[in-house]
Design a protein around this motif. Structure first.
Motif, PDB file in Angstrom:
ATOM      1  N   ILE A 171      -4.660   8.181  14.768  1.00  0.00           N
ATOM      2  CA  ILE A 171      -5.204   8.006  13.006  1.00  0.00           C
ATOM      3  C   ILE A 171      -3.919   7.851  12.303  1.00  0.00           C
ATOM      4  O   ILE A 171      -3.103   7.228  12.265  1.00  0.00           O
ATOM      5  CB  ILE A 171      -5.495   9.493  12.383  1.00  0.00           C
ATOM      6  CG1 ILE A 171      -6.443  10.558  13.276  1.00  0.00           C
ATOM      7  CG2 ILE A 171      -6.348   9.659  11.003  1.00  0.00           C
ATOM      8  CD1 ILE A 171      -6.103  12.095  12.869  1.00  0.00           C
ATOM      9  N   ALA A 172      -5.154   6.672  11.227  1.00  0.00           N
ATOM     10  CA  ALA A 172      -3.962   5.731  10.537  1.00  0.00           C
ATOM     11  C   ALA A 172      -3.695   6.540   9.525  1.00  0.00           C
ATOM     12  O   ALA A 172      -4.171   7.971   9.076  1.00  0.00           O
ATOM     13  CB  ALA A 172      -5.338   4.574   9.917  1.00  0.00           C
ATOM     14  N   ALA A 173      -2.089   6.325   8.835  1.00  0.00           N
ATOM     15  CA  ALA A 173      -1.990   7.063   8.011  1.00  0.00           C
ATOM     16  C   ALA A 173      -2.359   6.599   7.324  1.00  0.00           C
ATOM     17  O   ALA A 173      -3.222   5.798   6.022  1.00  0.00           O
ATOM     18  CB  ALA A 173      -0.382   6.287   7.659  1.00  0.00           C
ATOM     19  N   PRO A 174      -2.640   8.231   6.108  1.00  0.00           N
ATOM     20  CA  PRO A 174      -4.026   7.370   5.215  1.00  0.00           C
ATOM     21  C   PRO A 174      -3.425   7.200   3.515  1.00  0.00           C
ATOM     22  O   PRO A 174      -2.262   7.923   2.977  1.00  0.00           O
ATOM     23  CB  PRO A 174      -3.957   9.509   4.970  1.00  0.00           C
ATOM     24  CG  PRO A 174      -4.140  10.277   6.050  1.00  0.00           C
ATOM     25  CD  PRO A 174      -2.583   9.419   6.573  1.00  0.00           C
ATOM     26  N   LEU A 175      -4.304   6.305   3.442  1.00  0.00           N
ATOM     27  CA  LEU A 175      -3.792   6.308   1.666  1.00  0.00           C
ATOM     28  C   LEU A 175      -4.607   7.245   0.614  1.00  0.00           C
ATOM     29  O   LEU A 175      -5.889   7.386   1.103  1.00  0.00           O
ATOM     30  CB  LEU A 175      -4.943   5.013   1.779  1.00  0.00           C
ATOM     31  CG  LEU A 175      -4.197   3.856   2.680  1.00  0.00           C
ATOM     32  CD1 LEU A 175      -4.929   2.759   3.113  1.00  0.00           C
ATOM     33  CD2 LEU A 175      -2.260   3.494   2.009  1.00  0.00           C
ATOM     34  N   TRP A 176      -4.235   8.290   0.462  1.00  0.00           N
ATOM     35  CA  TRP A 176      -4.166   8.977  -0.372  1.00  0.00           C
ATOM     36  C   TRP A 176      -4.838   8.565  -1.797  1.00  0.00           C
ATOM     37  O   TRP A 176      -3.814   7.972  -2.654  1.00  0.00           O
ATOM     38  CB  TRP A 176      -3.383  10.289  -0.541  1.00  0.00           C
ATOM     39  CG  TRP A 176      -2.699  10.849   0.759  1.00  0.00           C
ATOM     40  CD1 TRP A 176      -2.023  10.182   1.179  1.00  0.00           C
ATOM     41  CD2 TRP A 176      -3.618  12.049   1.314  1.00  0.00           C
ATOM     42  NE1 TRP A 176      -1.348  10.971   2.899  1.00  0.00           N
ATOM     43  CE2 TRP A 176      -2.599  11.891   2.527  1.00  0.00           C
ATOM     44  CE3 TRP A 176      -4.217  13.006   0.425  1.00  0.00           C
ATOM     45  CZ2 TRP A 176      -2.674  13.454   3.557  1.00  0.00           C
ATOM     46  CZ3 TRP A 176      -4.411  13.657   1.799  1.00  0.00           C
ATOM     47  CH2 TRP A 176      -3.619  14.524   2.499  1.00  0.00           C
ATOM     48  N   SER A 177      -5.972   9.393  -2.552  1.00  0.00           N
ATOM     49  CA  SER A 177      -6.343   9.917  -4.236  1.00  0.00           C
ATOM     50  C   SER A 177      -6.237  10.855  -3.997  1.00  0.00           C
ATOM     51  O   SER A 177      -6.572  11.651  -3.688  1.00  0.00           O
ATOM     52  CB  SER A 177      -7.665   9.233  -3.694  1.00  0.00           C
ATOM     53  OG  SER A 177      -8.037   9.198  -5.329  1.00  0.00           O
ATOM     54  N   TRP A 178      -5.589  11.227  -5.537  1.00  0.00           N
ATOM     55  CA  TRP A 178      -4.856  12.648  -5.612  1.00  0.00           C
ATOM     56  C   TRP A 178      -5.459  12.347  -7.625  1.00  0.00           C
ATOM     57  O   TRP A 178      -5.482  11.740  -7.480  1.00  0.00           O
ATOM     58  CB  TRP A 178      -3.499  12.496  -5.397  1.00  0.00           C
ATOM     59  CG  TRP A 178      -2.814  12.027  -5.325  1.00  0.00           C
ATOM     60  CD1 TRP A 178      -2.168  10.865  -4.836  1.00  0.00           C
ATOM     61  CD2 TRP A 178      -1.277  11.805  -6.374  1.00  0.00           C
ATOM     62  NE1 TRP A 178      -1.454  10.244  -5.427  1.00  0.00           N
ATOM     63  CE2 TRP A 178      -0.168  10.918  -6.309  1.00  0.00           C
ATOM     64  CE3 TRP A 178      -1.269  13.515  -7.773  1.00  0.00           C
ATOM     65  CZ2 TRP A 178       0.219  10.904  -6.774  1.00  0.00           C
ATOM     66  CZ3 TRP A 178       0.131  12.746  -7.721  1.00  0.00           C
ATOM     67  CH2 TRP A 178       1.338  12.053  -8.337  1.00  0.00           C
ATOM     68  N   THR A 413     -10.607   2.370  -9.606  1.00  0.00           N
ATOM     69  CA  THR A 413      -9.840   2.201  -8.798  1.00  0.00           C
ATOM     70  C   THR A 413      -8.647   2.738  -7.924  1.00  0.00           C
ATOM     71  O   THR A 413      -8.981   1.165  -7.142  1.00  0.00           O
ATOM     72  CB  THR A 413      -8.723   3.815  -9.532  1.00  0.00           C
ATOM     73  OG1 THR A 413      -9.519   3.745 -10.812  1.00  0.00           O
ATOM     74  CG2 THR A 413      -7.795   3.416 -10.112  1.00  0.00           C
ATOM     75  N   PHE A 414      -9.390   3.577  -6.839  1.00  0.00           N
ATOM     76  CA  PHE A 414      -9.342   3.751  -5.646  1.00  0.00           C
ATOM     77  C   PHE A 414      -9.809   2.329  -4.584  1.00  0.00           C
ATOM     78  O   PHE A 414      -8.668   2.492  -3.582  1.00  0.00           O
ATOM     79  CB  PHE A 414      -9.789   4.595  -5.101  1.00  0.00           C
ATOM     80  CG  PHE A 414      -9.064   5.350  -3.207  1.00  0.00           C
ATOM     81  CD1 PHE A 414      -7.453   5.746  -3.513  1.00  0.00           C
ATOM     82  CD2 PHE A 414      -9.687   5.266  -2.721  1.00  0.00           C
ATOM     83  CE1 PHE A 414      -7.108   5.871  -2.087  1.00  0.00           C
ATOM     84  CE2 PHE A 414      -9.471   6.370  -1.675  1.00  0.00           C
ATOM     85  CZ  PHE A 414      -7.896   5.650  -1.028  1.00  0.00           C
ATOM     86  N   ALA A 415     -10.838   1.966  -4.765  1.00  0.00           N
ATOM     87  CA  ALA A 415     -11.606   0.941  -3.654  1.00  0.00           C
ATOM     88  C   ALA A 415     -10.740   0.085  -3.880  1.00  0.00           C
ATOM     89  O   ALA A 415     -10.598  -1.522  -3.446  1.00  0.00           O
ATOM     90  CB  ALA A 415     -12.458   1.133  -4.652  1.00  0.00           C
ATOM     91  N   LYS A 416     -10.233  -0.526  -5.471  1.00  0.00           N
ATOM     92  CA  LYS A 416      -9.273  -1.409  -5.872  1.00  0.00           C
ATOM     93  C   LYS A 416      -8.266  -1.982  -5.107  1.00  0.00           C
ATOM     94  O   LYS A 416      -7.381  -2.663  -4.644  1.00  0.00           O
ATOM     95  CB  LYS A 416      -9.341  -2.284  -7.504  1.00  0.00           C
ATOM     96  CG  LYS A 416     -11.337  -2.757  -7.866  1.00  0.00           C
ATOM     97  CD  LYS A 416     -10.354  -2.739  -9.510  1.00  0.00           C
ATOM     98  CE  LYS A 416     -12.550  -3.388  -9.520  1.00  0.00           C
ATOM     99  NZ  LYS A 416     -12.008  -3.538 -11.107  1.00  0.00           N
ATOM    100  N   TRP A 417      -7.585  -0.459  -5.425  1.00  0.00           N
ATOM    101  CA  TRP A 417      -6.658  -0.748  -4.647  1.00  0.00           C
ATOM    102  C   TRP A 417      -6.214  -0.400  -3.469  1.00  0.00           C
ATOM    103  O   TRP A 417      -5.215  -1.330  -2.820  1.00  0.00           O
ATOM    104  CB  TRP A 417      -5.545   1.016  -5.349  1.00  0.00           C
ATOM    105  CG  TRP A 417      -4.337   1.077  -4.878  1.00  0.00           C
ATOM    106  CD1 TRP A 417      -3.197   0.613  -5.688  1.00  0.00           C
ATOM    107  CD2 TRP A 417      -4.207   2.235  -4.083  1.00  0.00           C
ATOM    108  NE1 TRP A 417      -2.006   1.428  -4.589  1.00  0.00           N
ATOM    109  CE2 TRP A 417      -2.473   2.157  -3.680  1.00  0.00           C
ATOM    110  CE3 TRP A 417      -4.223   2.802  -3.174  1.00  0.00           C
ATOM    111  CZ2 TRP A 417      -1.433   2.927  -2.968  1.00  0.00           C
ATOM    112  CZ3 TRP A 417      -4.221   3.948  -2.353  1.00  0.00           C
ATOM    113  CH2 TRP A 417      -2.413   3.413  -2.400  1.00  0.00           C
ATOM    114  N   VAL A 418      -7.122  -0.323  -2.632  1.00  0.00           N
ATOM    115  CA  VAL A 418      -6.816  -0.676  -0.958  1.00  0.00           C
ATOM    116  C   VAL A 418      -7.538  -1.948  -0.213  1.00  0.00           C
ATOM    117  O   VAL A 418      -6.923  -1.640   0.903  1.00  0.00           O
ATOM    118  CB  VAL A 418      -7.735   0.851  -0.620  1.00  0.00           C
ATOM    119  CG1 VAL A 418      -7.121   2.354  -1.017  1.00  0.00           C
ATOM    120  CG2 VAL A 418      -8.962   0.970  -0.553  1.00  0.00           C
ATOM    121  N   GLY A 419      -8.069  -2.400  -1.248  1.00  0.00           N
ATOM    122  CA  GLY A 419      -8.065  -3.321  -1.108  1.00  0.00           C
ATOM    123  C   GLY A 419      -9.676  -3.992  -0.191  1.00  0.00           C
ATOM    124  O   GLY A 419     -10.725  -4.485   0.022  1.00  0.00           O
TER     125      GLY A 419
END
Length: 422
Positions: A171-178, A413-419
């Motif tokens: 599993i890729a290291a997760p990109l978290w939204s919290w 916000t999250f969609a833009k941040w992760v690209g």
């Protein structure tokens, strides 16, 4: 005898490692070399048993962009019809050959429990898919205690296999939204010693996708009427009464949850509900609903949702939006409901036992209380009899802190941040 057992254990551990090595050698070339489609996104939630929660609301946001994304929802047969009725997404059975093909070709994965639970079903991806994690609630309590998640094995064979070759490292290291905690608190709440541990550089306080829906619609009477009428028609509930919703959290080791259906004080509770022109809707935690075949039904003005209705038919966010008041204990649904500025009752009948045996890092209910706190049935009945204004006037000193990051645009916000989008 002990030497024989020790030898056999060493052999078993060596075989375990060899199995992982063989799996790595067989799958890694295909996983590493297969081209990835940047427009393909895989979604899943709650072990594949629900079409719900943050992944569903992130899916709705992605589809609303009309940017040509290919969206696939991984799940078990129990939710096939629910997913297939939703436009813009394709159902994929977890563990199927088709699922493996998508895991080999997709670039993105969205989960709320974790990749293995919700999507991969132990199929290796070796970091080729970007895992986007919204989790399944705001960290009102410690969501990842060591008691609940395994650490790396102390055995050198298993440690090698776990860290470099296992399904976990696939599993890729997760990109978290919290939501709102400091990075120091999140490190405490996510104390993993494995490759996907919480890291500030891979996290953003964007908020949660499912709360976007509540913030955007809390003052939208048309949407509230629509979802309330839809739920009422499925469950046989009246729409001309106020809805008071009871949603408790899961208790791992201290017995079943409290239920108003079996309380010895139902007569008094029903009398208050009648006076308020209200019904009380009880929805137990998904873990309880899955392990117990709850049939549901009425006890006066108290309605118990069945396991089937609560798990597959009813969208929890729509149920929250339709409700006028929330009764909860330590559940993170508090954070969802709190963003709508509606009355809350904290019914923590087992507070001392829960905080000493279940979640020792639980945040003090008095600090974050969004309404009156009841430790007994007597106190609960007193709180239930209060009017809305009186309930809303009772706040803890840190009320609102848990949802400070919730602005209603977490998905964007999250969609833009992760690209994922420009």
């Amino acid at each position: 005898m002990s030497q024989v057992k020790s030898f056999l254990k060493s052999v078993a551990n060596a075989l375990y490692t060899m199995k992982r090595v063989v799996k790595f050698m067989l799958w890694y070339p295909a996983v590493a070399l297969m081209p990835r489609n940047p427009k393909k996104i895989l979604f899943g939630a709650w072990w594949g048993n629900q079409f719900s929660d943050n992944p569903k609301y992130f899916l709705k946001y992605i589809l609303s962009l009309n940017q040509g994304f290919e969206c696939y929802w991984f799940g078990n047969e129990c939710i096939r019809s629910k997913v297939e009725a939703f436009p813009g997404v394709t159902f994929v059975k977890k563990g199927s050959l088709k699922a493996r093909w998508h895991l080999l070709t997709a670039k993105w994965m969205v989960t709320n429990l974790g990749a293995e639970c919700d999507v991969t079903n132990r199929f290796p991806t070796y970091g080729r898919i970007k895992q986007l994690t919204f989790w399944h609630g705001t960290a009102y309590k410690g969501v990842c205690n060591r008691d609940y998640h395994a650490e790396l094995s102390k055995n050198p064979f298993k440690r090698f296999a776990q860290y470099f070759l296992s399904k976990d490292f696939s599993i890729a290291a997760p990109l978290w939204s919290w939501a709102s905690f400091s990075f120091e608190e999140m490190r405490f709440l996510m104390p993993y010693e494995v490759p996907w541990q919480f890291k500030p550089e891979m996290s953003i306080a964007a908020g949660t996708a499912r709360i976007d829906y509540l913030i955007q619609n809390k003052d939208n009477p048309d949407e509230i009427r629509r979802v309330k009428a839809n739920i009422a028609s499925m469950l046989g509930l009246p729409t001309d009464k106020r809805w008071i919703l009871y949603m408790p959290t899961w208790r791992k080791g201290i017995g079943v949850n409290y239920s108003f259906m079996t309380s010895k004080r139902t007569g008094e509770i029903n009398a208050i509900l009648e006076k308020k022109n209200a019904i009380l809707i009880e929805k137990q935690h998904p873990q309880v609903l899955q392990k117990n075949n709850i049939q549901g039904g009425w006890n006066g003005s108290i309605y118990m949702m069945s396991s089937d209705n609560a798990l597959t038919d009813i969208d929890t966010q729509e149920l929250l939006l339709s409700s006028d008041c929330l009764i909860t204990d330590y559940s993170s649904c508090l954070c969802d409901f709190e963003t709508m500025d509606r009355p809350v009752i904290h019914y923590v009948y087992d507070y001392k036992e829960y905080t000493s045996t279940e979640r020792t890092d639980y945040h003090d209910v008095h600090e974050y209380a969004a309404g009156p706190v009841a430790f007994s049935e007597d106190e609960f009945i007193q709180a239930l009899a209060m009017d809305d204004a009186a309930m809303l006037a009772v706040k803890g000193p840190k009320a609102g802190d848990l949802v400070a990051a919730e602005k209603g645009h977490a998905c964007e916000t999250f969609a833009k941040w992760v690209g994922l989008i420009p």
